[in-house]
Scaffold this motif. Structure first.
Motif, PDB file in Angstrom:
ATOM      1  N   LEU A  17       3.762  -0.745   6.142  1.00 21.44           N
ATOM      2  CA  LEU A  17       3.488  -1.598   4.984  1.00 21.44           C
ATOM      3  C   LEU A  17       2.974  -0.799   3.795  1.00 21.44           C
ATOM      4  O   LEU A  17       3.314  -1.097   2.643  1.00 21.44           O
ATOM      5  N   GLU A  18       2.147   0.207   4.053  1.00 24.16           N
ATOM      6  CA  GLU A  18       1.665   1.042   2.951  1.00 24.16           C
ATOM      7  C   GLU A  18       2.799   1.873   2.365  1.00 24.16           C
ATOM      8  O   GLU A  18       2.817   2.147   1.156  1.00 24.16           O
ATOM      9  N   ALA A  19       3.755   2.260   3.216  1.00 17.62           N
ATOM     10  CA  ALA A  19       4.923   2.991   2.714  1.00 17.62           C
ATOM     11  C   ALA A  19       5.758   2.091   1.809  1.00 17.62           C
ATOM     12  O   ALA A  19       6.223   2.521   0.743  1.00 17.62           O
ATOM     13  N   TYR A  20       5.941   0.838   2.214  1.00 18.17           N
ATOM     14  CA  TYR A  20       6.689  -0.098   1.377  1.00 18.17           C
ATOM     15  C   TYR A  20       5.976  -0.368   0.058  1.00 18.17           C
ATOM     16  O   TYR A  20       6.628  -0.570  -0.974  1.00 18.17           O
ATOM     17  N   LYS A  21       4.658  -0.377   0.078  1.00 14.31           N
ATOM     18  CA  LYS A  21       3.909  -0.645  -1.150  1.00 14.31           C
ATOM     19  C   LYS A  21       4.234   0.377  -2.233  1.00 14.31           C
ATOM     20  O   LYS A  21       4.358   0.038  -3.414  1.00 14.31           O
ATOM     21  N   SER A  22       4.397   1.626  -1.828  1.00  8.56           N
ATOM     22  CA  SER A  22       4.690   2.674  -2.805  1.00  8.56           C
ATOM     23  C   SER A  22       6.167   2.730  -3.189  1.00  8.56           C
ATOM     24  O   SER A  22       6.525   3.337  -4.198  1.00  8.56           O
ATOM     25  N   PHE A  35      10.305  -9.903   0.634  1.00  2.34           N
ATOM     26  CA  PHE A  35      10.207  -9.000   1.773  1.00  2.34           C
ATOM     27  C   PHE A  35       9.607  -9.753   2.945  1.00  2.34           C
ATOM     28  O   PHE A  35       8.605 -10.455   2.799  1.00  2.34           O
ATOM     29  N   ILE A  36      10.243  -9.614   4.130  1.00  3.27           N
ATOM     30  CA  ILE A  36       9.762 -10.292   5.326  1.00  3.27           C
ATOM     31  C   ILE A  36       9.559  -9.274   6.437  1.00  3.27           C
ATOM     32  O   ILE A  36      10.454  -8.480   6.735  1.00  3.27           O
ATOM     33  N   LEU A  37       8.382  -9.299   7.030  1.00  2.13           N
ATOM     34  CA  LEU A  37       8.128  -8.541   8.249  1.00  2.13           C
ATOM     35  C   LEU A  37       8.408  -9.477   9.419  1.00  2.13           C
ATOM     36  O   LEU A  37       7.682 -10.457   9.639  1.00  2.13           O
ATOM     37  N   ALA A  38       9.485  -9.224  10.148  1.00  2.63           N
ATOM     38  CA  ALA A  38       9.869 -10.062  11.282  1.00  2.63           C
ATOM     39  C   ALA A  38       9.456  -9.364  12.575  1.00  2.63           C
ATOM     40  O   ALA A  38       9.813  -8.198  12.791  1.00  2.63           O
ATOM     41  N   LEU A  51       0.597  -7.229   3.589  1.00  2.00           N
ATOM     42  CA  LEU A  51       1.814  -7.972   3.265  1.00  2.00           C
ATOM     43  C   LEU A  51       1.661  -8.698   1.938  1.00  2.00           C
ATOM     44  O   LEU A  51       2.576  -8.692   1.100  1.00  2.00           O
ATOM     45  N   LYS A  52       0.526  -9.343   1.747  1.00  2.00           N
ATOM     46  CA  LYS A  52       0.288 -10.049   0.485  1.00  2.00           C
ATOM     47  C   LYS A  52       0.323  -9.089  -0.692  1.00  2.00           C
ATOM     48  O   LYS A  52       0.763  -9.444  -1.791  1.00  2.00           O
ATOM     49  N   GLY A  53      -0.131  -7.854  -0.443  1.00  2.00           N
ATOM     50  CA  GLY A  53      -0.162  -6.852  -1.513  1.00  2.00           C
ATOM     51  C   GLY A  53       1.214  -6.459  -2.012  1.00  2.00           C
ATOM     52  O   GLY A  53       1.352  -5.943  -3.131  1.00  2.00           O
ATOM     53  N   ILE A  54       2.238  -6.690  -1.202  1.00  2.00           N
ATOM     54  CA  ILE A  54       3.615  -6.410  -1.643  1.00  2.00           C
ATOM     55  C   ILE A  54       4.415  -7.718  -1.770  1.00  2.00           C
ATOM     56  O   ILE A  54       5.641  -7.697  -1.776  1.00  2.00           O
ATOM     57  N   ASN A  55       3.679  -8.818  -1.865  1.00  2.00           N
ATOM     58  CA  ASN A  55       4.294 -10.155  -1.985  1.00  2.00           C
ATOM     59  C   ASN A  55       5.243 -10.436  -0.821  1.00  2.00           C
ATOM     60  O   ASN A  55       6.306 -11.044  -0.988  1.00  2.00           O
TER      61      ASN A  55
END
Length: 243
Positions: free
Chosen positions: A127-132, A154-157, A171-175
């Protein structure tokens, strides 16, 4: 990415055909059997082998097949979809498990599965990788579809994972939002009951309270009165009404 339906993703096994009568394929056949391939059927000129998919691929394919069945016509073909996220270096890419696009939205899914029931998940790294990278990923997708004003999600399944409070905050941090295996099964069941209308239920849930730019919801209507009540008469396609 492709507009074709990928039936291979709907199977629980992978099939492979080889031609044993050619000497040069003998070593290749032995290599396949050593790697878990089993003989499925013999034909006159060839043999067909099969291999069960791992649980993570099965779950990923299940998620892919759900969105394909819901009418998302533009989807990734396989697990090798890579999207650039750095405009200065196009070689820096992010692998996407599932990409589903319709006329109004693009949904990106990261799929995680485990055999262990209710395992504590730790998705901080992902998730931190996706944030950047998320801004660059969206920029690349806008360049691919320059004439469309699309909404992104974006969905984490996950399957068999419990997700921590900290990961929910990430997750909220990347909407982003979370779908567990119960949510996936829920939409499969709904699909059986109401068909493609399920897609609008899903979109209404994941984009709740958000405006979708490409969705024109203004319909001309004629206002009238009858029996002391005010009514509005209008003409609309059923698909738009479901939205």
């Amino acid at each position: 990415m492709t507009l074709r339906r990928n039936f291979e993703k709907e199977k629980k096994i992978t099939l492979l055909s080889v031609f044993p009568k050619k000497k040069k394929n003998v070593a290749e056949i032995e290599e396949y059997t050593e790697n878990g391939w089993l003989l499925d059927k013999e034909f006159i000129n060839k043999q067909r082998f099969k291999k069960e998919k791992s649980h993570d691929i099965l779950f990923e394919d299940k998620v892919w097949s759900l969105f394909a069945s819901l009418g998302f016509k533009f989807m990734n073909l396989n697990r090798k979809l890579e999207i650039p996220y750095d405009k200065h270096n196009p070689n820096l890419t992010q692998q996407i498990d599932v990409l589903a696009k319709d006329e109004e939205s693009i949904i990106l899914l990261e799929c995680k599965s485990t055999k262990e029931k209710n395992k504590n998940g730790d998705f901080k790294k992902e998730l931190e990788a996706y944030k950047s990278k998320m801004h660059g990923i969206r920029t690349s997708l806008r360049q691919i579809f320059p004439d469309e004003k699309l909404k992104f999600q974006f969905i984490l399944a996950t399957e068999n994972y419990s997700i921590s409070h900290n990961d929910m905050e990430r997750l909220k941090g990347i909407n982003g939002i979370h779908f567990d295996d119960e949510a996936i099964s829920y939409y499969y069941e709904m699909l059986k009951q109401i068909g493609l209308a399920t897609r609008y239920q899903l979109l209404g849930g994941i984009f709740y309270g958000q405006e979708i730019p490409e969705m024109n919801n203004e319909i001309p209507a004629i206002k009238g009165k009858m029996g002391g009540h005010t009514y509005y008469s209008f003409s609309i396609e059923p698909e738009k009404l479901l939205k």
